[in-house]
Design a protein around this motif. Structure first.
Motif, PDB file in Angstrom:
ATOM      1  N   VAL A 150      17.897   5.073-106.242  1.00 39.47           N
ATOM      2  CA  VAL A 150      17.832   5.173-107.704  1.00 39.47           C
ATOM      3  C   VAL A 150      18.834   6.200-108.205  1.00 39.47           C
ATOM      4  O   VAL A 150      19.546   5.971-109.196  1.00 39.47           O
ATOM      5  CB  VAL A 150      16.402   5.529-108.147  1.00 39.47           C
ATOM      6  N   TRP A 151      18.897   7.337-107.515  1.00 34.54           N
ATOM      7  CA  TRP A 151      19.841   8.378-107.929  1.00 34.54           C
ATOM      8  C   TRP A 151      21.294   7.882-107.818  1.00 34.54           C
ATOM      9  O   TRP A 151      22.115   8.129-108.700  1.00 34.54           O
ATOM     10  CB  TRP A 151      19.626   9.619-107.072  1.00 34.54           C
ATOM     11  N   GLY A 152      21.603   7.195-106.734  1.00 35.31           N
ATOM     12  CA  GLY A 152      22.955   6.683-106.550  1.00 35.31           C
ATOM     13  C   GLY A 152      23.329   5.640-107.583  1.00 35.31           C
ATOM     14  O   GLY A 152      24.458   5.624-108.094  1.00 35.31           O
ATOM     15  N   ILE A 153      22.398   4.753-107.928  1.00 32.82           N
ATOM     16  CA  ILE A 153      22.678   3.735-108.938  1.00 32.82           C
ATOM     17  C   ILE A 153      22.867   4.379-110.308  1.00 32.82           C
ATOM     18  O   ILE A 153      23.719   3.959-111.102  1.00 32.82           O
ATOM     19  CB  ILE A 153      21.548   2.693-108.958  1.00 32.82           C
ATOM     20  N   MET A 154      22.070   5.405-110.588  1.00 27.70           N
ATOM     21  CA  MET A 154      22.258   6.123-111.852  1.00 27.70           C
ATOM     22  C   MET A 154      23.662   6.699-111.938  1.00 27.70           C
ATOM     23  O   MET A 154      24.331   6.596-112.984  1.00 27.70           O
ATOM     24  CB  MET A 154      21.211   7.243-111.971  1.00 27.70           C
ATOM     25  N   ASN A 155      24.114   7.303-110.845  1.00 28.92           N
ATOM     26  CA  ASN A 155      25.472   7.858-110.857  1.00 28.92           C
ATOM     27  C   ASN A 155      26.521   6.761-110.989  1.00 28.92           C
ATOM     28  O   ASN A 155      27.561   6.940-111.646  1.00 28.92           O
ATOM     29  CB  ASN A 155      25.717   8.658-109.569  1.00 28.92           C
ATOM     30  N   ALA A 156      26.266   5.606-110.337  1.00 32.52           N
ATOM     31  CA  ALA A 156      27.229   4.507-110.414  1.00 32.52           C
ATOM     32  C   ALA A 156      27.372   4.001-111.841  1.00 32.52           C
ATOM     33  O   ALA A 156      28.488   3.781-112.336  1.00 32.52           O
ATOM     34  CB  ALA A 156      26.797   3.377-109.480  1.00 32.52           C
ATOM     35  N   PHE A 157      26.251   3.834-112.539  1.00 32.40           N
ATOM     36  CA  PHE A 157      26.326   3.342-113.922  1.00 32.40           C
ATOM     37  C   PHE A 157      26.825   4.418-114.874  1.00 32.40           C
ATOM     38  O   PHE A 157      27.456   4.108-115.888  1.00 32.40           O
ATOM     39  CB  PHE A 157      24.955   2.844-114.371  1.00 32.40           C
ATOM     40  N   ARG A 158      26.554   5.682-114.525  1.00 30.75           N
ATOM     41  CA  ARG A 158      27.083   6.750-115.355  1.00 30.75           C
ATOM     42  C   ARG A 158      28.620   6.779-115.273  1.00 30.75           C
ATOM     43  O   ARG A 158      29.309   7.082-116.234  1.00 30.75           O
ATOM     44  CB  ARG A 158      26.503   8.094-114.917  1.00 30.75           C
ATOM     45  N   GLY A 159      29.140   6.449-114.075  1.00 36.69           N
ATOM     46  CA  GLY A 159      30.587   6.417-113.917  1.00 36.69           C
ATOM     47  C   GLY A 159      31.241   5.284-114.678  1.00 36.69           C
ATOM     48  O   GLY A 159      32.447   5.334-114.972  1.00 36.69           O
ATOM     49  N   LEU A 160      30.480   4.242-115.008  1.00 40.18           N
ATOM     50  CA  LEU A 160      31.039   3.126-115.762  1.00 40.18           C
ATOM     51  C   LEU A 160      31.359   3.498-117.206  1.00 40.18           C
ATOM     52  O   LEU A 160      32.080   2.765-117.888  1.00 40.18           O
ATOM     53  CB  LEU A 160      30.064   1.945-115.747  1.00 40.18           C
ATOM     54  N   ALA A 161      30.803   4.614-117.654  1.00 39.62           N
ATOM     55  CA  ALA A 161      31.068   5.013-119.042  1.00 39.62           C
ATOM     56  C   ALA A 161      32.537   5.355-119.256  1.00 39.62           C
ATOM     57  O   ALA A 161      33.049   5.246-120.382  1.00 39.62           O
ATOM     58  CB  ALA A 161      30.188   6.213-119.414  1.00 39.62           C
ATOM     59  N   ASP A 162      33.210   5.757-118.191  1.00 38.39           N
ATOM     60  CA  ASP A 162      34.633   6.109-118.304  1.00 38.39           C
ATOM     61  C   ASP A 162      35.550   4.926-118.028  1.00 38.39           C
ATOM     62  O   ASP A 162      36.778   5.088-118.034  1.00 38.39           O
ATOM     63  CB  ASP A 162      34.958   7.246-117.328  1.00 38.39           C
ATOM     64  N   VAL A 163      34.982   3.768-117.753  1.00 33.60           N
ATOM     65  CA  VAL A 163      35.786   2.581-117.446  1.00 33.60           C
ATOM     66  C   VAL A 163      35.743   1.636-118.640  1.00 33.60           C
ATOM     67  O   VAL A 163      34.663   1.313-119.146  1.00 33.60           O
ATOM     68  CB  VAL A 163      35.253   1.875-116.182  1.00 33.60           C
TER      69      VAL A 163
END
Length: 225
Positions: A150-163
């Motif tokens: 869950v923590w890793g997926i949260m970080n993955a989707f958070r990184g999409l904000a810059d894409v």
């Protein structure tokens, strides 16, 4: 080629966030400790079964109780059941020697039974050691791995904000990193659960044999008294 390299197991673990890496390392340590306890418990239970069978064959072969007691005392016979017998027989002999001419049979048998029960509890505590760790590892590890996912997926989707344009190639590495935590959690949990169920059944079967022997041996002492 670069994509395949980035999706390799080592690359995914090394690129995971710090929290997920800590969770992975913790789960791997739990798995290693579980396997160490599994092999240790396998050897201990096999040895206990072998020694129990050897003692039962010797006990019911028709020899005298004093001779069997001596064999256990000098180490010829060993094992959990042998030590239970030795505790009960030793207490019986001491109590009988301390009795007056009018033997109190109930007191003799009660002293022997209490000594065997105390020895039985010590032996069962030794046989059941580390089983609670395996039970905890089997029940908690999947949830710890799920937390890492869950923590890793949260970080993955958070990184999409810059894409500006999200594609499968963009999100796949982050999700793959996160899912490894769940996989490691299951890798730690499944052997621990299987081993715990197996060892619990084995210890229960030995406990029944020990308890039956205590009753049978108490009946023998009662007849001899």
């Amino acid at each position: 080629m670069q994509t395949a390299h980035n999706l390799s197991f080592i690359a995914l673990v090394s690129n995971a966030s710090l929290i997920v890496q800590i969770i992975m390392v913790g789960l791997l340590l739990i798995s290693l400790l579980s396997w160490a306890y599994i092999f240790q418990k396998l050897a201990a239970l096999r040895r206990a079964r072998r020694q129990t069978v050897a003692f039962e064959e010797r006990f019911w072969s028709g020899g005298t109780l004093q001779a069997i007691y001596k064999d256990v005392g000098n180490g010829t016979l060993d094992g959990p059941l042998a030590r239970i017998f030795h505790a009960g027989m030793g207490e019986y002999l001491k109590a009988r020697g301390a009795e007056t001419s009018s033997h109190n049979v109930a007191s003799l048998l009660d002293s022997s039974r209490r000594a065997m029960r105390a020895a039985y509890q010590r032996e069962m505590d030794a046989l059941e050691s580390h089983l609670s760790f395996l039970a905890s590892a089997g029940s908690v590890s999947p949830y710890v791995g799920l937390f890492g996912t869950v923590w890793g997926i949260m970080n993955a989707f958070r990184g999409l904000a810059d894409v500006q344009q999200a594609t499968l190639a963009t999100v796949a590495p982050g999700i793959a990193e996160a899912l490894i935590a769940t996989a490691i959690g299951l890798f730690a949990a499944i052997p621990a659960v299987v081993a715990y169920n197996r060892f619990s059944n084995d210890t229960d079967r030995l406990a029944v044999r020990f308890e039956n022997f205590i009753e049978e041996f108490s009946n023998i002492l009662q007849r001899q008294s």
